[in-house]
Design an enzyme around this catalytic site. Sequence first.
Site, PDB file in Angstrom:
ATOM      1  N   CYS A 151     -59.919  19.006   9.974  1.00 35.94           N
ATOM      2  CA  CYS A 151     -59.862  20.426  10.881  1.00 35.94           C
ATOM      3  C   CYS A 151     -60.407  21.335   9.904  1.00 35.94           C
ATOM      4  CB  CYS A 151     -58.660  20.809  11.229  1.00 35.94           C
ATOM      5  SG  CYS A 151     -58.601  22.739  11.734  1.00 35.94           S
TER       6      CYS A 151
ATOM      7  N   GLU B  17     -30.227 -13.595  -9.865  1.00 35.50           N
ATOM      8  CA  GLU B  17     -29.263 -12.665  -8.923  1.00 35.50           C
ATOM      9  C   GLU B  17     -29.872 -12.073  -7.851  1.00 35.50           C
ATOM     10  OE1 GLU B  17     -28.338  -9.801 -11.933  1.00 35.50           O
ATOM     11  OE2 GLU B  17     -27.856 -11.384 -13.451  1.00 35.50           O
TER      12      GLU B  17
ATOM     13  N   GLU C 151     -25.642  -1.335  -9.800  1.00 36.29           N
ATOM     14  CA  GLU C 151     -25.944  -0.361  -8.430  1.00 36.29           C
ATOM     15  C   GLU C 151     -24.928  -0.076  -7.775  1.00 36.29           C
ATOM     16  OE1 GLU C 151     -29.297  -0.798  -8.867  1.00 36.29           O
ATOM     17  OE2 GLU C 151     -30.413  -0.442  -6.798  1.00 36.29           O
TER      18      GLU C 151
ATOM     19  N   SER D 132     -37.999  -0.392 -15.430  1.00 34.23           N
ATOM     20  CA  SER D 132     -37.727  -0.989 -14.189  1.00 34.23           C
ATOM     21  C   SER D 132     -38.175  -2.426 -14.342  1.00 34.23           C
ATOM     22  CB  SER D 132     -38.521  -0.263 -13.352  1.00 34.23           C
ATOM     23  OG  SER D 132     -39.772  -0.090 -13.596  1.00 34.23           O
ATOM     24  N   LEU D 133     -38.225  -3.250 -13.298  1.00 34.47           N
ATOM     25  CA  LEU D 133     -38.770  -4.767 -13.466  1.00 34.47           C
ATOM     26  C   LEU D 133     -39.942  -4.699 -12.902  1.00 34.47           C
ATOM     27  CD1 LEU D 133     -35.330  -6.251 -11.885  1.00 34.47           C
ATOM     28  CD2 LEU D 133     -36.155  -6.736 -14.233  1.00 34.47           C
TER      29      LEU D 133
ATOM     30  N   ARG E 104     -30.341   6.945 -12.748  1.00 33.84           N
ATOM     31  CA  ARG E 104     -31.525   6.427 -13.314  1.00 33.84           C
ATOM     32  C   ARG E 104     -32.637   7.674 -13.694  1.00 33.84           C
ATOM     33  NH1 ARG E 104     -36.868   4.716 -12.644  1.00 33.84           N
ATOM     34  NH2 ARG E 104     -37.499   3.349 -14.249  1.00 33.84           N
TER      35      ARG E 104
ATOM     36  N   CYS F  95     -58.537  19.917  16.921  1.00 30.87           N
ATOM     37  CA  CYS F  95     -57.148  20.294  16.071  1.00 30.87           C
ATOM     38  C   CYS F  95     -56.430  20.617  17.185  1.00 30.87           C
ATOM     39  CB  CYS F  95     -57.528  21.259  14.980  1.00 30.87           C
ATOM     40  SG  CYS F  95     -55.856  21.614  14.223  1.00 30.87           S
TER      41      CYS F  95
ATOM     42  N   CYS G 201     -55.169  24.398  16.138  1.00 36.18           N
ATOM     43  CA  CYS G 201     -56.178  25.630  16.378  1.00 36.18           C
ATOM     44  C   CYS G 201     -57.098  25.201  17.303  1.00 36.18           C
ATOM     45  CB  CYS G 201     -56.497  26.031  15.085  1.00 36.18           C
ATOM     46  SG  CYS G 201     -57.462  24.947  14.223  1.00 36.18           S
TER      47      CYS G 201
ATOM     48  N   LYS H 200     -33.805 -13.948 -14.492  1.00 34.42           N
ATOM     49  CA  LYS H 200     -33.762 -13.389 -15.782  1.00 34.42           C
ATOM     50  C   LYS H 200     -33.693 -14.495 -16.795  1.00 34.42           C
ATOM     51  CE  LYS H 200     -30.903  -9.376 -14.328  1.00 34.42           C
ATOM     52  NZ  LYS H 200     -29.871  -8.834 -14.241  1.00 34.42           N
TER      53      LYS H 200
ATOM     54  N   LYS I  87     -30.860  -8.827  -5.774  1.00 34.77           N
ATOM     55  CA  LYS I  87     -31.373  -7.582  -5.904  1.00 34.77           C
ATOM     56  C   LYS I  87     -30.655  -6.539  -5.027  1.00 34.77           C
ATOM     57  CE  LYS I  87     -35.461  -4.957  -7.567  1.00 34.77           C
ATOM     58  NZ  LYS I  87     -35.353  -3.898  -6.886  1.00 34.77           N
TER      59      LYS I  87
ATOM     60  N   ASP J   1     -29.729  -3.272  -3.147  1.00 34.43           N
ATOM     61  CA  ASP J   1     -30.533  -2.250  -2.981  1.00 34.43           C
ATOM     62  C   ASP J   1     -29.791  -1.013  -2.713  1.00 34.43           C
ATOM     63  OD1 ASP J   1     -32.606  -0.836  -1.900  1.00 34.43           O
ATOM     64  OD2 ASP J   1     -32.654  -1.550   0.123  1.00 34.43           O
TER      65      ASP J   1
ATOM     66  N   CYS K  23     -56.125  27.958  10.579  1.00 35.41           N
ATOM     67  CA  CYS K  23     -55.370  26.845  11.233  1.00 35.41           C
ATOM     68  C   CYS K  23     -53.789  27.081  10.718  1.00 35.41           C
ATOM     69  CB  CYS K  23     -55.732  25.719  10.981  1.00 35.41           C
ATOM     70  SG  CYS K  23     -54.817  24.223  11.529  1.00 35.41           S
TER      71      CYS K  23
ATOM     72  N   PHE L  32       2.084   1.861  -3.301  1.00 35.62           N
ATOM     73  CA  PHE L  32       1.038   2.252  -4.272  1.00 35.62           C
ATOM     74  C   PHE L  32       0.883   3.989  -3.944  1.00 35.62           C
ATOM     75  CE2 PHE L  32      -3.450   3.323  -5.116  1.00 35.62           C
ATOM     76  CZ  PHE L  32      -3.460   2.474  -6.514  1.00 35.62           C
ATOM     77  N   ASP L  33       0.668   4.178  -2.655  1.00 31.85           N
ATOM     78  CA  ASP L  33       0.440   5.377  -2.314  1.00 31.85           C
ATOM     79  C   ASP L  33       1.523   6.598  -2.720  1.00 31.85           C
ATOM     80  OD1 ASP L  33      -1.874   4.834  -1.319  1.00 31.85           O
ATOM     81  OD2 ASP L  33      -1.160   5.028   0.894  1.00 31.85           O
TER      82      ASP L  33
ATOM     83  N   TYR M  74     -24.874  -5.026 -13.264  1.00 28.00           N
ATOM     84  CA  TYR M  74     -25.967  -6.423 -13.687  1.00 28.00           C
ATOM     85  C   TYR M  74     -26.304  -6.484 -15.154  1.00 28.00           C
ATOM     86  CZ  TYR M  74     -28.958  -2.639 -12.369  1.00 28.00           C
ATOM     87  OH  TYR M  74     -29.477  -1.563 -12.163  1.00 28.00           O
TER      88      TYR M  74
ATOM     89  N   LYS N  58     -39.643  -9.768  -4.357  1.00 35.26           N
ATOM     90  CA  LYS N  58     -39.409  -8.963  -3.185  1.00 35.26           C
ATOM     91  C   LYS N  58     -39.335  -9.812  -1.993  1.00 35.26           C
ATOM     92  CE  LYS N  58     -39.071  -4.982  -4.803  1.00 35.26           C
ATOM     93  NZ  LYS N  58     -39.247  -3.612  -4.379  1.00 35.26           N
TER      94      LYS N  58
ATOM     95  N   ASP O 116       0.799  -1.381   0.204  1.00 35.10           N
ATOM     96  CA  ASP O 116      -0.033  -0.151   0.050  1.00 35.10           C
ATOM     97  C   ASP O 116       0.790   1.326   0.012  1.00 35.10           C
ATOM     98  OD1 ASP O 116      -2.103  -1.732   0.078  1.00 35.10           O
ATOM     99  OD2 ASP O 116      -2.921  -1.072   2.158  1.00 35.10           O
TER     100      ASP O 116
HETATM  101  S1  IVH Z   1     -31.629  -6.097 -13.960  1.00 32.46           S
HETATM  102  C1  IVH Z   1     -34.904  -3.723 -17.146  1.00 32.46           C
HETATM  103  N1  IVH Z   1     -30.287  -6.981 -11.978  1.00 32.46           N
HETATM  104  O1  IVH Z   1     -33.535  -3.029  -9.639  1.00 32.46           O
HETATM  105  C2  IVH Z   1     -34.327  -3.400 -15.667  1.00 32.46           C
HETATM  106  N2  IVH Z   1     -31.672  -4.780 -11.565  1.00 32.46           N
HETATM  107  O2  IVH Z   1     -36.464  -2.251 -10.539  1.00 32.46           O
HETATM  108  C3  IVH Z   1     -33.019  -4.859 -15.796  1.00 32.46           C
HETATM  109  N3  IVH Z   1     -31.366  -3.919  -9.442  1.00 32.46           N
HETATM  110  O3  IVH Z   1     -33.537  -0.187 -11.269  1.00 32.46           O
HETATM  111  C4  IVH Z   1     -32.669  -4.375 -14.260  1.00 32.46           C
HETATM  112  N4  IVH Z   1     -30.160  -5.525  -8.617  1.00 32.46           N
HETATM  113  O4  IVH Z   1     -31.541  -0.627 -10.302  1.00 32.46           O
HETATM  114  C5  IVH Z   1     -31.223  -5.828 -12.452  1.00 32.46           C
HETATM  115  N5  IVH Z   1     -29.299  -7.963 -10.133  1.00 32.46           N
HETATM  116  C6  IVH Z   1     -30.256  -6.875 -10.680  1.00 32.46           C
HETATM  117  C7  IVH Z   1     -30.455  -5.872  -9.782  1.00 32.46           C
HETATM  118  C8  IVH Z   1     -31.198  -4.880 -10.431  1.00 32.46           C
HETATM  119  C9  IVH Z   1     -30.810  -4.250  -8.167  1.00 32.46           C
HETATM  120  C10 IVH Z   1     -32.180  -2.703  -9.445  1.00 32.46           C
HETATM  121  C11 IVH Z   1     -32.176  -1.765 -10.767  1.00 32.46           C
HETATM  122  C12 IVH Z   1     -33.321  -1.376 -11.221  1.00 32.46           C
HETATM  123  C13 IVH Z   1     -34.397  -2.231 -10.265  1.00 32.46           C
HETATM  124  C14 IVH Z   1     -35.504  -2.779 -11.123  1.00 32.46           C
END
Ligand code: IVH
Length: 668
Positions: free
Chosen positions: A423, A109, A168, A79-80, A132, A405, A408, A287, A111, A113, A429, A33-34, A220, A311, A30
């Site tokens: 109210c 995969e 993400e 979106s999905l 997005r 309320c 008031c 997918k 998802k 967050d 108010c 590198f630095d 992804y 979900k 490190d």
């Molecule tokens: S595929 C057409 N894969 O979930 C959209 N999305 O509502 C294809 N997300 O906006 C997305 N992990 O930001 C995909 N393994 C994953 C994901 C992923 C998180 C998010 C993504 C997207 C939202 C879908």
Amino acid sequence: MSLERIQGLRESLHDHNFRYYVLDETIISDFEFDKLLLELKELENIFPEVFDPNSPTQKVGGQVIKSFNTCLHKRPMLSLSNSYNKDDITSFIHRSEMAAGQKIDWSVELKYDGVAISLCYEDRKLVRAVTRGDGLNGDDVSVNVRTIKNIPLTLPSSAPNELEVRGEVYFTFSSFEKLNEQRLLSGQNKFANPRNAASGSLKLQDSAEVSRRNLSALMYSVYSEHLDFKTHSDSLSCIQSWGFPLPNKETGWAKLCYSIDDILDYLALWDKQRHDLPFGIDGAVIKINDIGLQEKLGFSAKSPRWAIAYKFDSEMVLTILRDVKYQIGRTGAITPVAILDPIWISGTVVRRASIHNADQISKLDLHIGDSVYIEKGGEIIPKIISVDFSKRQSDAIQIKFISHCPDCAELLTRRAGDAQHYCQNTERCKTQIKGRLEHFIHRKAMNIDGIGSETIDQLVELGLVFKPSQLYNLQVVGWQSLKKFKDKSIQNVIAGMKESKSVSFERVLFSLGIRHVGATVAKKIARHFEDIDAIINSSEEELLEIETIGPMIAKSMHAYFSDESALIEIQKLKDLGLNFYQKKEDSESNNLSGKTFVVSGVFDFYTRDGIKTAIEQNGGKILSSVSPKTDYLITGKGVGPSKLKKAIIFEIELLTENEFRIWIGSTH
Ligand code: IVH
């Protein structure tokens, strides 16, 4: 010589990053590198003319961003569609296999967050990183994204000239905790959850601070005009070899599945194990792996037909109900809010929960000090699900909905058929007055720069402003009487008020704050009537003739415009020069002149009639069936299969709803 050294250092540091983040190996310490990084930084300071936004030095940030430019995505970021139970997954798989006419291999995969990001590379260099946004346009946050350690700034020579990779950006729990500890120490508010922290961080103006916060990314999807992968999993393995962050095989975070049972096993496993991950997930994504099949199934307006999100059940936790407070909305609606002992749910500290209305309080039979189960349904506002009665103290006091309320002291009323208490002291108010003014100045309404809720608070408390028109009429001495309002702020606010006079009629109508009239409804009504007087003089029946306007909205509109003081205020705003009139032509184009369209399926943004009206208003012509004379087929959800087949045979161009909206420029 020095310029060559700069080039050499950049290449060598990129190589060390690649080894570290991709190959998981290091060949220098490190410290070394630095040292190289420092040497490069010093040389770049001496030779600013060779600045490179993708230099390894950019990982530590330093650039200050004044404002983020909006960019049009090359491909809309859709979106999905979501599913919450195993039956939805099973039927999605059956449906897809029927449509494909064969058995399907699935890539499953996690998802992640966090915040979605699109990374665009040209000539193997990162040229743009865009959020997005609304799916069509996002914010250019390149400078901040360049500081994310595991995002490559340059790609190896095997990568194509043009490449877009999506993924993400997120916080690991440990970086998130560290960030919140530091914020607490420096007297700042803690971030509620890692997702909010990630999205806030991408929008920081100081990229060095973004770098310090230590964001991460996982990718992804891949797009390129020059790549021709057979499967989604191949595409991900390939970009992983180019240095993009993706889960390694041994983590089990991504898996190829060949049957429903395989998929359900994966979902069950990660539902259990998600708490052991170093970052937050809110589900899994299933997918179709074969890209040819993905293309065959295509997209509905909002999401691909070849993928679905699953979900996980939201977590339920037990905590103590300490009190119930009552919020007063701008329309006078009273909402009870539970005050809880702070508790963690899915990466968030929850302190309050919504209880909706008086009926809910009695249904749950809430008492002070109760142990209550809280759930964050769909990760939105937490709510109380039930009470653990076995833990109730014998002397616990039952919660009774208030009769007056809290601001008031007006007696609350509840209309027949309405679950909400109100109210009715609309004119006096103060909380309602502030709420209405805050709504009026909001970014999505009149968008008045220079005023925030603190200013509104002062204006109302000092008795200077109760109605929007008084904001416009307030003299300089009035503004001067506010705390923290100096010459500059006054100039800003006056300029902001002037600017707001050019806001469109539909937004002026929205900013009036009529109960049940949100931005979309206001737009519909404004476009239908084109003039406030026509709206004022319309009957409930005429309002009901507008598609999507139901009896509740029509009644509320009618009640609003029957009120003398509302009409006086509208007249004042009119005299001040706000837009209360807008001809249709002002907002439409002739973009589609001479083009013919067939519309099929169901849409998200438009109703069927709505999309037809939009075509005609923009100069296009509608045909009822697909023939060689058709120029475009606009495909919604559940597009007619025979129309689709004919369109393919006649080589007619297919348009999604989003593509159509981009074309006519109607993206909001
Ligand atoms: S595929 C057409 N894969 O979930 C959209 N999305 O509502 C294809 N997300 O906006 C997305 N992990 O930001 C995909 N393994 C994953 C994901 C992923 C998180 C998010 C993504 C997207 C939202 C879908």
